[in-house]
Design an enzyme around this catalytic site. Structure first.
Site, PDB file in Angstrom:
ATOM      1  N   THR A   9      17.686  12.513 -29.158  1.00 23.30           N
ATOM      2  CA  THR A   9      16.371  12.390 -29.792  1.00 23.30           C
ATOM      3  C   THR A   9      15.294  12.031 -28.768  1.00 23.30           C
ATOM      4  O   THR A   9      14.115  12.264 -29.013  1.00 23.30           O
ATOM      5  CB  THR A   9      16.395  11.295 -30.876  1.00 23.30           C
ATOM      6  OG1 THR A   9      17.097  10.160 -30.350  1.00 23.30           O
ATOM      7  CG2 THR A   9      17.091  11.767 -32.137  1.00 23.30           C
ATOM      8  N   ALA A  45      31.326   8.786 -17.611  1.00 21.15           N
ATOM      9  CA  ALA A  45      31.859   8.309 -18.887  1.00 21.15           C
ATOM     10  C   ALA A  45      30.753   8.217 -19.927  1.00 21.15           C
ATOM     11  O   ALA A  45      30.972   7.727 -21.025  1.00 21.15           O
ATOM     12  CB  ALA A  45      32.523   6.950 -18.688  1.00 21.15           C
ATOM     13  N   GLY A  46      29.564   8.678 -19.580  1.00 24.25           N
ATOM     14  CA  GLY A  46      28.454   8.621 -20.533  1.00 24.25           C
ATOM     15  C   GLY A  46      27.899   7.217 -20.697  1.00 24.25           C
ATOM     16  O   GLY A  46      27.264   6.907 -21.699  1.00 24.25           O
ATOM     17  N   LEU A  47      28.124   6.336 -19.697  1.00 22.03           N
ATOM     18  CA  LEU A  47      27.593   4.968 -19.787  1.00 22.03           C
ATOM     19  C   LEU A  47      26.458   4.753 -18.780  1.00 22.03           C
ATOM     20  O   LEU A  47      26.115   3.627 -18.429  1.00 22.03           O
ATOM     21  CB  LEU A  47      28.718   3.945 -19.567  1.00 22.03           C
ATOM     22  CG  LEU A  47      29.850   4.003 -20.611  1.00 22.03           C
ATOM     23  CD1 LEU A  47      30.951   3.006 -20.261  1.00 22.03           C
ATOM     24  CD2 LEU A  47      29.335   3.735 -22.020  1.00 22.03           C
ATOM     25  N   ASP A 104      18.030   6.328 -20.844  1.00 18.21           N
ATOM     26  CA  ASP A 104      18.986   5.607 -19.991  1.00 18.21           C
ATOM     27  C   ASP A 104      18.268   4.725 -18.967  1.00 18.21           C
ATOM     28  O   ASP A 104      18.646   3.571 -18.740  1.00 18.21           O
ATOM     29  CB  ASP A 104      19.897   6.599 -19.256  1.00 18.21           C
ATOM     30  CG  ASP A 104      20.581   7.556 -20.214  1.00 18.21           C
ATOM     31  OD1 ASP A 104      20.616   7.253 -21.421  1.00 18.21           O
ATOM     32  OD2 ASP A 104      21.066   8.607 -19.756  1.00 18.21           O
ATOM     33  N   TYR A 121      23.385  20.686 -21.847  1.00 17.35           N
ATOM     34  CA  TYR A 121      22.295  19.741 -22.154  1.00 17.35           C
ATOM     35  C   TYR A 121      20.956  20.475 -22.100  1.00 17.35           C
ATOM     36  O   TYR A 121      20.142  20.397 -23.018  1.00 17.35           O
ATOM     37  CB  TYR A 121      22.334  18.597 -21.134  1.00 17.35           C
ATOM     38  CG  TYR A 121      21.360  17.476 -21.399  1.00 17.35           C
ATOM     39  CD1 TYR A 121      21.731  16.379 -22.174  1.00 17.35           C
ATOM     40  CD2 TYR A 121      20.067  17.486 -20.874  1.00 17.35           C
ATOM     41  CE1 TYR A 121      20.848  15.332 -22.417  1.00 17.35           C
ATOM     42  CE2 TYR A 121      19.176  16.456 -21.117  1.00 17.35           C
ATOM     43  CZ  TYR A 121      19.575  15.373 -21.875  1.00 17.35           C
ATOM     44  OH  TYR A 121      18.689  14.348 -22.114  1.00 17.35           O
TER      45      TYR A 121
HETATM   46  C1  GLA Z   1      21.864  11.602 -21.636  1.00 22.13           C
HETATM   47  C2  GLA Z   1      20.399  11.627 -21.196  1.00 22.13           C
HETATM   48  C3  GLA Z   1      19.524  10.840 -22.160  1.00 22.13           C
HETATM   49  C4  GLA Z   1      19.756  11.276 -23.609  1.00 22.13           C
HETATM   50  C5  GLA Z   1      21.249  11.316 -23.932  1.00 22.13           C
HETATM   51  C6  GLA Z   1      21.547  11.905 -25.295  1.00 22.13           C
HETATM   52  O1  GLA Z   1      22.366  10.298 -21.543  1.00 22.13           O
HETATM   53  O2  GLA Z   1      20.264  11.091 -19.895  1.00 22.13           O
HETATM   54  O3  GLA Z   1      18.176  10.972 -21.791  1.00 22.13           O
HETATM   55  O4  GLA Z   1      19.148  12.505 -23.869  1.00 22.13           O
HETATM   56  O5  GLA Z   1      21.975  12.064 -22.979  1.00 22.13           O
HETATM   57  O6  GLA Z   1      21.056  11.083 -26.295  1.00 22.13           O
END
Ligand code: GLA
Length: 391
Positions: A38, A125-127, A174, A224
């Site tokens: 979002t 890891a998406g963190l 992030d 993405y």
């Molecule tokens: C990654 C991107 C963020 C966001 C998320 C999905 O972490 O860096 O800016 O778009 O994906 O919510």
């Protein structure tokens, strides 16, 4: 994480003292509780900083050289502030170079520095280990050079570095949470105005538990960017139908969506439905948390995952499995994938008394089905970027 004295000892082994300003700084990773994909639609997100972080030690130099030693990879790289170009090898260094590039483009004057850093944020890891690296670099360079960069400006600089230098078209979430995270609070961020509200998230009965699937699909960046393009197409469609009040999918209401959805190509309609409904879920979720209604929040997390899986198509088998396994456990209020998707982690909201049983059982089940050892992190909301020491 080693204590600072030990890190300074390593620093002294790597570099000779320049006698100039030096300091120690940190920036955390993050987990997003709700509000996925979002941010680049000018919508709402609710991340919190986690207790895993990067610690960076630095000292100014009298010249234009930057030397960095990564204690994890045990690699040293150096570059001049006068010739910055993305590297093909040691690509982690591009995050640091991108930052100094953006700081200089803004007109600030920088001196070189000697730097070491150590991270305990799991990578890929998406963190947000990369956002943390950007933010801690920005803080280190700003403070050592006595620049006064406000946290929101710092977050924007870091996002720009990732967009322009690393080549990932990420949103602001992030970098924002890594800069501005607050202990015991999640941040409700409006990604249009960049205003935020602190949402208390240290309830004695519930706990955030992160499960790392330890899988990472390739193509994450291209997928993405593809989602961003699809959102742009949907926005253009709604702007055409509804006029200039539509600047982003954030501006489309659920009723407006329902009225026009059949005129959109099927895939674009689903992408738009995710973003529009997710923005609604974040706002409802924040209200629920303010009222202490954790079960409603958990339910919204579950709906968010469904929407990311079916409409936005950014989940994967292992993440779906982790959510399914979690929801079969006693004491679990909500579970969903977190971050960009295609692997990485799930975030779970769990009654504290059940955490021990949850960990044991989900580890066993996941291993049985996938053969993979699950990593689990139990974390409180942590503080954002911090100056640990400056002398
Ligand atoms: C990654 C991107 C963020 C966001 C998320 C999905 O972490 O860096 O800016 O778009 O994906 O919510």
């Amino acid at each position: 994480m080693q204590n600072l004295n030990k890190l300074w000892k390593i620093f002294k082994e790597k570099f000779t003292d320049t006698g100039l300003a030096k300091g120690a700084f940190s920036a955390p990773g993050r987990v997003n509780l709700i509000g996925e994909h979002t941010d680049y639609n000018q919508g709402f997100v609710l991340p919190m900083a986690i207790e895993k972080k990067i610690i960076m030690l630095g000292q100014l130099r009298n010249d234009r050289l930057v030397q960095i030693f990564d204690l994890g990879y045990k690699v040293k790289i150096k570059f001049s502030l006068d010739s910055l170009a993305p590297l093909k090898k040691d690509t982690w260094a591009n995050y640091l170079m991108g930052i100094v590039d953006e700081i200089q483009k803004t007109g600030y004057i920088l001196q070189g520095a000697n730097i070491i850093f150590r991270s305990d944020i799991p990578q890929k890891a998406g963190l947000s280990s990369s956002a943390a690296l950007e933010v801690v670099t920005a803080l280190t360079m700003a403070k050592l050079n006595s620049l006064n960069i406000e946290p929101i400006e710092m977050a924007r600089l870091c996002q720009k570095a990732e967009n322009n230098f690393v080549g990932v078209a990420c949103g602001i979430m992030d970098q924002y949470i890594s800069c501005l995270g607050k202990k015991n609070f999640a941040l409700f961020i409006d990604c249009r105005s960049n205003d935020y509200d602190l949402i208390p998230f240290r309830n004695h009965n519930y706990q955030i538990v992160i499960c790392n699937s330890r899988v990472q699909r390739g193509l994450i960046n291209s997928e993405y960017n593809k989602r961003r393009e699809q959102c742009k197409k949907a926005t253009e469609f709604f702007a055409h139908k509804l006029g200039h009040k539509i600047q982003a999918l954030r501006d489309v209401t659920i009723d407006e969506y329902k009225k026009y959805q059949r005129q959109l190509p099927e895939v674009i309609a689903r992408r738009a439905r995710h973003v529009i409904s997710e923005n609604y879920r974040v706002q409802t979720g924040v209200q629920a948390l303010r009222e202490g209604n954790f079960s409603t929040f958990g339910q919204l997390m579950i709906e968010s995952h469904q929407s990311l899986k079916d409409d936005y198509e950014v989940s994967c088998t292992e993440l779906d499995l982790l959510v399914d396994l979690a929801l079969k456990q006693e004491g679990v209020l909500g579970a969903r994938m977190t971050g960009a998707g295609f692997g990485g982690c799930t975030v779970n909201l769990i009654e504290k008394n059940y955490i021990g049983a949850f960990k044991k059982s989900i580890k066993n089940e996941y291993k049985k089905i996938t053969g993979i050892d699950l990593d689990i992190y139990v974390t409180q909301p942590a503080e954002g970027a911090t100056v640990l020491e400056l002398r």
